[in-house]
Design an enzyme around this catalytic site. Structure first.
Site, PDB file in Angstrom:
ATOM      1  N   ASP A 141       0.826  -1.208   0.000  1.00  0.00           N
ATOM      2  CA  ASP A 141       0.000   0.000   0.000  1.00  0.00           C
ATOM      3  C   ASP A 141       0.860   1.258   0.000  1.00  0.00           C
ATOM      4  OD1 ASP A 141      -2.531  -0.905  -0.279  1.00  0.00           O
ATOM      5  OD2 ASP A 141      -3.053  -0.860   1.848  1.00  0.00           O
ATOM      6  N   ASP A 445     -10.726  -7.382  10.387  1.00  0.00           N
ATOM      7  CA  ASP A 445     -10.528  -8.809  10.584  1.00  0.00           C
ATOM      8  C   ASP A 445     -11.511  -9.371  11.606  1.00  0.00           C
ATOM      9  OD1 ASP A 445      -9.175  -7.439  12.715  1.00  0.00           O
ATOM     10  OD2 ASP A 445      -7.397  -7.463  11.437  1.00  0.00           O
TER      11      ASP A 445
HETATM   12  O1  LIG Z   1      -3.807   0.880   4.892  1.00  0.00           O
HETATM   13  C1  LIG Z   1      -3.232  -0.083   5.388  1.00  0.00           C
HETATM   14  C2  LIG Z   1      -2.941  -0.148   6.767  1.00  0.00           C
HETATM   15  C3  LIG Z   1      -2.267  -1.256   7.246  1.00  0.00           C
HETATM   16  N1  LIG Z   1      -1.884  -2.277   6.428  1.00  0.00           N
HETATM   17  C4  LIG Z   1      -1.143  -3.444   6.972  1.00  0.00           C
HETATM   18  O2  LIG Z   1      -1.822  -3.996   8.066  1.00  0.00           O
HETATM   19  C5  LIG Z   1      -0.898  -4.687   8.900  1.00  0.00           C
HETATM   20  C6  LIG Z   1      -1.168  -4.393  10.358  1.00  0.00           C
HETATM   21  O3  LIG Z   1      -0.832  -3.080  10.666  1.00  0.00           O
HETATM   22  P1  LIG Z   1      -0.023  -2.641  11.988  1.00  0.00           P
HETATM   23  O4  LIG Z   1       0.193  -1.207  11.896  1.00  0.00           O
HETATM   24  O5  LIG Z   1       1.136  -3.523  12.209  1.00  0.00           O
HETATM   25  O6  LIG Z   1      -1.126  -2.846  13.088  1.00  0.00           O
HETATM   26  P2  LIG Z   1      -1.141  -3.778  14.379  1.00  0.00           P
HETATM   27  O7  LIG Z   1      -1.939  -3.055  15.392  1.00  0.00           O
HETATM   28  O8  LIG Z   1       0.170  -4.246  14.784  1.00  0.00           O
HETATM   29  O9  LIG Z   1      -1.997  -4.972  13.777  1.00  0.00           O
HETATM   30  C7  LIG Z   1      -2.919  -5.771  14.473  1.00  0.00           C
HETATM   31  O10 LIG Z   1      -4.208  -5.198  14.445  1.00  0.00           O
HETATM   32  C8  LIG Z   1      -4.755  -4.994  13.134  1.00  0.00           C
HETATM   33  C9  LIG Z   1      -6.144  -4.466  13.296  1.00  0.00           C
HETATM   34  O11 LIG Z   1      -6.156  -3.272  13.965  1.00  0.00           O
HETATM   35  C10 LIG Z   1      -4.781  -6.280  12.346  1.00  0.00           C
HETATM   36  O12 LIG Z   1      -5.210  -6.005  11.046  1.00  0.00           O
HETATM   37  C11 LIG Z   1      -3.413  -6.864  12.312  1.00  0.00           C
HETATM   38  O13 LIG Z   1      -3.389  -8.062  11.599  1.00  0.00           O
HETATM   39  C12 LIG Z   1      -2.942  -7.096  13.733  1.00  0.00           C
HETATM   40  O14 LIG Z   1      -1.641  -7.640  13.741  1.00  0.00           O
HETATM   41  C13 LIG Z   1       0.494  -4.235   8.471  1.00  0.00           C
HETATM   42  O15 LIG Z   1       1.126  -5.291   7.800  1.00  0.00           O
HETATM   43  C14 LIG Z   1       0.215  -3.070   7.545  1.00  0.00           C
HETATM   44  O16 LIG Z   1       1.167  -2.965   6.549  1.00  0.00           O
HETATM   45  C15 LIG Z   1      -2.177  -2.211   5.071  1.00  0.00           C
HETATM   46  O17 LIG Z   1      -1.826  -3.114   4.329  1.00  0.00           O
HETATM   47  N2  LIG Z   1      -2.849  -1.127   4.587  1.00  0.00           N
END
Ligand SMILES: O=c1ccn([C@@H]2O[C@H](COP(=O)(O)OP(=O)(O)O[C@H]3O[C@H](CO)[C@@H](O)[C@H](O)[C@H]3O)[C@@H](O)[C@H]2O)c(=O)[nH]1
Ligand SMILES: [Mn+2]
Length: 731
Positions: A141, A445
Site C-alpha cells: 500500500d 478482521d
Molecule cells: O492501509 C493499510 C494499513 C495497514 N496495512 C497493513 O496492516 C498490517 C497491520 O498493521 P499494523 O500497523 O502492524 O497494526 P497492528 O496493530 O500491529 O496490527 C494488528 O491489528 C490490526 C487491526 O487493527 C490487524 O489487522 C493486524 O493483523 C494485527 O496484527 C500491516 O502489515 C500493515 O502494513 C495495510 O496493508 N494497509
C-alpha cells in the site's frame, strides 16, 4: 484413538481443564464480591447529596468490574488444547495437497522497512510445502519502488535460501532471524553456511544502501522492466495498479540452485485514486483475494502482517490437519494461530507480549465455540472469504482442487489482474459487504471473522509447541496506547454494529461464545469505571468523605479479600505464562494507562464514528524507532517524548493522586484522635497504590532530562488541571 471403522483423525482436542481447587478459589472470590454488593446497598449514605452520589457511582463501578470479572472466568473455566497428526496427513494426502496462497501486507516504507518485509516474505516461501502449490503475494500500500526492488532481490536470493533451508532443516526461515540466532562459531568450517550468510549480508547491504539513497539507481532500474511502472506513479494515494509476477511457479525454468521448483512470488500495489476510499488493510486484502484467484487460486488462504515471519516451517501442514480431517474438517472455516512477539524485553514494560491472552484466554474461547480472526497468522478457506456461506453438504474434493490448472502466460495474467485490483472494480458489487473482508471497520478482521462465524462456520485456535509466527510489538508508550486505542475502538464498533452480536450474532452463536468475545468487545467501556475508581475516591478523601468500610470493620475484609485474592490469581497466571514479577507490575500499570487513556478516547471516537461524524482511519504501527528510543526500550525506561492528549490525561491523573495522597496523609497526622486513619484507610491505600504505579510518570515529569521525558506543555497542562480539580474538591 480412532473410531470403530478404523478412521484415524488428523487432529485431536483435549481438555486442559483447570484443577478443582482453583475453581474453588475463584468461587471464594465470587462470594467476597457478592458481599461487596451487599455492603454497598446496605450502607448507602442517607445524608449528603455528594456522599450519596459518590457512593452510587462506586456501586456501579464495582458492579461493572464484577461483570467483567465474571466474563474473564467464564472464558477460563474449561480450556482445551489441540494436537495435529502431520504424519497421517502425509500418508493420506501428500499427493493431493491443496494450493495455498499466502498474503503479506505492507503499507509504509518508513515504518515497515523493505528488509523486514522481505524477511517475512522469504520465511513464507520457505514453508515445508510442495513449491508448485505455494504462492506468496505481497501487497504494498506504500507503492514503493524500494520495496519492489527488495522483492526482486528476495526472488533471487530465494533460489539459494530455499534449498539451504530444506537441506539443513533451518528454523526459523527468516534469514535475518536465523543468522541472528546462530552463532558464527558453530559454523566456521561450514562453507555452504558461510556462503549463504555472505549472500544474505550482501543483499541486505544493497537493499539498505538503496533505501538510504531514497531511490533506485538507473543501473538497477534496467534490470527489470517492472520499475518502469513507477514512471506513472504520481503519489501514494494516486496511482495505477502494479502487478509483477516475480517468480512464476508454473514456469519450468523457475528453478532454485538445486534445480527444484520455486513457489510463485507476486508483487501487487493496488490502484489508488483520491476520489475512491481505499479501505486500508481490508481493501488491500480484497484486492489480493481477487488477484490471487486469477494467478494461483489456492483453496487455502493465509495472511500475515509484514513484520510477522514464520517461525515454524510446519504451520501449513498443521493447518491442513484441521481443514482436511474427513470427519470434522468440513465445518471449520478458519484456523487462528497466536500473535507472538519477538521483541518484548524481559519485564515487558508496555505489557505487549499478549501472552496471557493467548495462553489463558484463547484456549478457553476455543472451548466456548472458537476464536475470532485477529488479522494475522490465520488460515482461511477461500470460499469463506469469497462467499462466506456454509452449508453442511460442503464437502471439498481436495484432489480436484489440487488438480486445477491455470492457463495463460505471466504477462497476460498481469494485465488481467490490473483490472481486478482497480478502484472501479468494486463499484456496485458486494465486495466489502457480503464478499471479502468487510469495509468500514477498524478491526476489519474481527468483524469479518465474526460474520464468517455467524454464517455457520466454526473456527479453531491452534498454538503449536514451536511458535508459529513472530511479530513486532510497539516499542514506545505512545505507539502502545495508539494501538490499544485502535483495537478498543474496533472491538466496540463490532459490538454495536448492525452486523454485530445484538443484531446478527445472538441468532446464530451460542451465548457463551458471545459472552467470551465480550472480554474484548467491552475493552473500551472499561474506561469509565476505571476512571471513576482512579479519581473519585481520592478526591473524596480530600473532602473527608469515606467511600469504603472502616479498616476495623468486618466488611473491610470482604474488600481486601476480593482484591488481594483476585490480584494474586492474576499474578500466578502471569508467572505461569513465563512472565516475571516486575513484568506483572508493569502489566498492572499498563492496564491502568490503557483504560484511562486509550479506551476513553477509543470510546468517544467510536460513538462519534457511529453517529457519522468521523471516519475510521487505520494508523499503522511503526516497526522502527530512533536509536535513542531503542536504547531506552532495551533498558526498559518509559518513553514519552512527544506531546499527546493521551499523556495529558495520564499525567493529570498521576499528579491528582499525588496531591490527594499528600492531603490525605496530612489529615491523618493532624487528626489522630478522630481516627481519620481508620475511616480513610482504604482510600489512602488506593491513592498510594496509584502513586506507586505512576512512579515512571513522575520521573518523566520532573526528574528526567533525556529526549524521552514528558514534554513541558504536557507538564504544564496536567499541573493546572490536577490543581484545579483538587481545589474544586476542597471548596
Ligand atoms: O492501509 C493499510 C494499513 C495497514 N496495512 C497493513 O496492516 C498490517 C497491520 O498493521 P499494523 O500497523 O502492524 O497494526 P497492528 O496493530 O500491529 O496490527 C494488528 O491489528 C490490526 C487491526 O487493527 C490487524 O489487522 C493486524 O493483523 C494485527 O496484527 C500491516 O502489515 C500493515 O502494513 C495495510 O496493508 N494497509
Ligand atoms: Mn503490527
Amino acid at each position: 484413538m480412532g473410531n470403530s471403522n478404523g478412521y484415524l483423525p488428523l487432529f485431536e482436542t483435549r481438555s486442559s481443564g483447570r484443577p478443582f481447587l482453583i475453581k474453588l478459589y475463584v468461587l471464594t472470590i465470587f462470594v467476597a464480591i457478592c458481599m461487596i454488593w451487599v455492603y454497598r446497598v446496605r450502607y448507602l449514605p442517607v445524608e449528603g447529596v455528594l456522599e450519596r452520589w459518590a457512593w452510587i457511582g462506586m456501586f456501579f463501578a464495582e458492579l461493572w468490574f464484577s461483570i467483567y470479572w465474571f466474563i474473564t472466568h467464564l472464558v477460563r473455566w474449561n480450556p482445551i488444547c489441540r494436537y495435529t497428526f502431520k504424519d497421517r496427513l502425509y500418508q493420506r494426502f501428500e499427493k493431493d495437497l491443496p494450493g495455498v496462497d499466502i498474503f503479506v501486507c505492507t503499507a509504509d516504507l518508513e515504518m515497515e522497512p523493505p528488509i523486514m518485509v522481505i524477511n517475512t516474505v522469504l520465511s513464507m516461501m520457505a514453508y515445508d510445502y510442495p513449491p508448485e502449490k505455494l504462492s506468496v503475494y505481497l501487497s504494498d500500500d506504500g507503492v514503493s519502488e524500494l520495496t519492489f526492488y527488495a522483492m526482486l532481490e528476495a526472488s533471487r536470493f530465494s533460489k539459494y535460501w530455499l534449498p539451504f533451508c530444506k537441506q539443513f532443516n533451518v528454523e526459523p526461515r527468516s534469514p535475518e532471524a536465523y543468522f541472528h540466532n546462530e552463532p558464527l562459531d558453530d559454523h566456521v568450517n561450514d562453507k555452504e553456511w558461510l556462503f549463504i550468510k555472505k549472500l544474505y549480508g550482501d543483499m541486505k547491504n544493497r537493499i539498505e544502501a538503496t533505501s538510504n539513497q531514497g531511490q533506485v539507481s538507473e543501473e538497477i532500474r534496467k534490470e527489470h522492466k517492472g520499475f518502469s511502472e513507477w514512471d506513472f506513479v504520481s503519489s501514494r494515494h494516486d496511482h495505477q495498479t502494479i502487478v509483477q509476477i516475480l517468480i512464476d511457479g508454473r514456469d519450468p525454468l523457475a528453478m532454485d540452485s538445486e534445480a527444484q521448483r520455486l513457489p510463485t512470488l507476486v508483487y501487487l500495489s493496488r490502484e489508488k485514486r483520491p476520489q475512491y476510499p481505499h479501505n486500508f488493510k481490508a481493501g488491500a486484502m480484497n484486492a489480493l483475494i481477487r488477484v490471487s484467484s486469477r494467478i494461483s487460486n489456492g483453496p487455502i488462504i493465509m495472511n500475515v502482517d509484514c513484520d510477522m515471519y514464520s517461525n515454524n516451517s510446519n504451520s501449513i501442514r498443521d493447518a491442513l490437519c484441521f481443514f482436511m480431517d474427513e470427519e470434522k474438517g468440513h465445518e471449520i472455516g478458519y484456523i487462528q494461530f497466536p500473535q507472538s512477539m519477538k521483541n518484548v524485553t524481559k519485564n515487558d514494560l508496555y505489557g505487549n507480549s499478549l501472552k496471557v491472552i493467548f495462553k489463558m484466554e484463547f484456549p478457553g474461547i476455543d472451548a466456548n465455540g472458537g476464536p475470532m480472526y485477529i488479522g494475522t497468522g490465520c488460515f482461511h478457506r477461500r470460499v469463506n472469504l469469497c462467499e462466506r456461506k456454509h452449508c453442511n453438504e460442503h464437502e471439498v474434493d481436495w484432489k480436484r482442487e489440487s488438480d486445477m490448472k491455470i492457463e495463460g502466460n505471466a504477462r497476460d495474467l498481469e494485465e488481467e489482474c490490473k483490472a481486478l485490483a482497480s478502484c472501479a472494480y468494486e463499484e456496485n458489487t458486494q465486495w466489502g459487504k457480503e464478499v471479502g473482508l468487510m469495509y468500514g471497520y477498524l478491526l476489519e478482521d474481527g468483524m469479518t471473522g465474526f460474520s464468517i462465524r455467524c454464517r455457520g462456520w466454526r473456527s479453531v485456535y491452534f498454538n503449536p509447541e514451536r511458535t508459529a509466527f513472530l511479530g513486532l510489538a510497539p516499542t514506545t508508550l505512545l505507539q502502545t496506547l495508539v494501538q490499544q486505542e485502535r483495537w478498543s475502538k474496533g472491538e466496540l464498533h463490532i459490538l454495536l454494529s448492525r452486523r454485530g452480536p445484538f443484531f446478527d450474532g445472538y441468532k446464530s452463536l451460542p451465548l457463551r461464545l458471545l459472552l467470551s468475545y465480550c472480554i474484548y468487545f467491552l475493552w473500551a467501556a472499561n474506561c469509565f469505571p476505571t476512571l471513576y475508581y482512579v479519581v473519585v475516591p481520592s478526591l473524596c478523601m480530600l473532602r473527608g468523605i469515606s467511600l469504603f468500610p472502616k479498616a476495623s470493620s468486618p466488611w473491610f475484609q470482604a474488600f481486601a479479600y476480593a482484591i488481594l485474592a483476585d490480584r494474586a490469581y492474576g499474578l500466578v497466571e502471569f508467572l505461569w505464562c513465563d512472565g516475571t514479577l516486575q513484568g506483572w507490575w508493569n502489566d498492572q500499570r499498563i492496564w491502568m494507562f490503557k483504560r484511562t487513556t486509550s479506551y476513553l478516547v477509543g470510546f468517544c471516537d467510536t460513538v462519534l464514528t457511529m453517529a457519522g461524524f468521523t471516519n475510521p482511519a487505520f494508523v499503522v504501527t511503526a516497526k522502527v524507532s530512533s536509536a535513542d528510543s531503542c536504547k531506552r526500550y532495551e533498558q526498559e525506561i518509559m518513553e514519552f517524548g512527544v506531546p499527546s492528549p493521551l499523556f495529558d490525561i495520564l499525567a493529570t491523573l498521576a499528579l491528582l493522586n499525588m496531591f490527594c495522597l499528600i492531603g490525605g496523609i496530612r489529615m491523618v497526622i493532624s487528626d489522630v484522635e478522630n481516627k481519620v486513619s481508620d475511616v480513610l484507610a482504604s482510600q489512602i491505600v488506593l491513592s498510594g497504590l496509584i502513586v506507586l504505579i505512576n512512579l515512571p510518570v513522575y520521573q518523566g515529569l520532573f526528574f528526567r532530562k533525556d529526549s524521552g521525558s514528558i514534554p513541558n506543555p504536557v507538564t504544564l497542562k496536567s499541573l493546572t488541571a490536577s490543581l484545579v480539580a483538587c481545589s474544586i474538591a476542597l471548596l
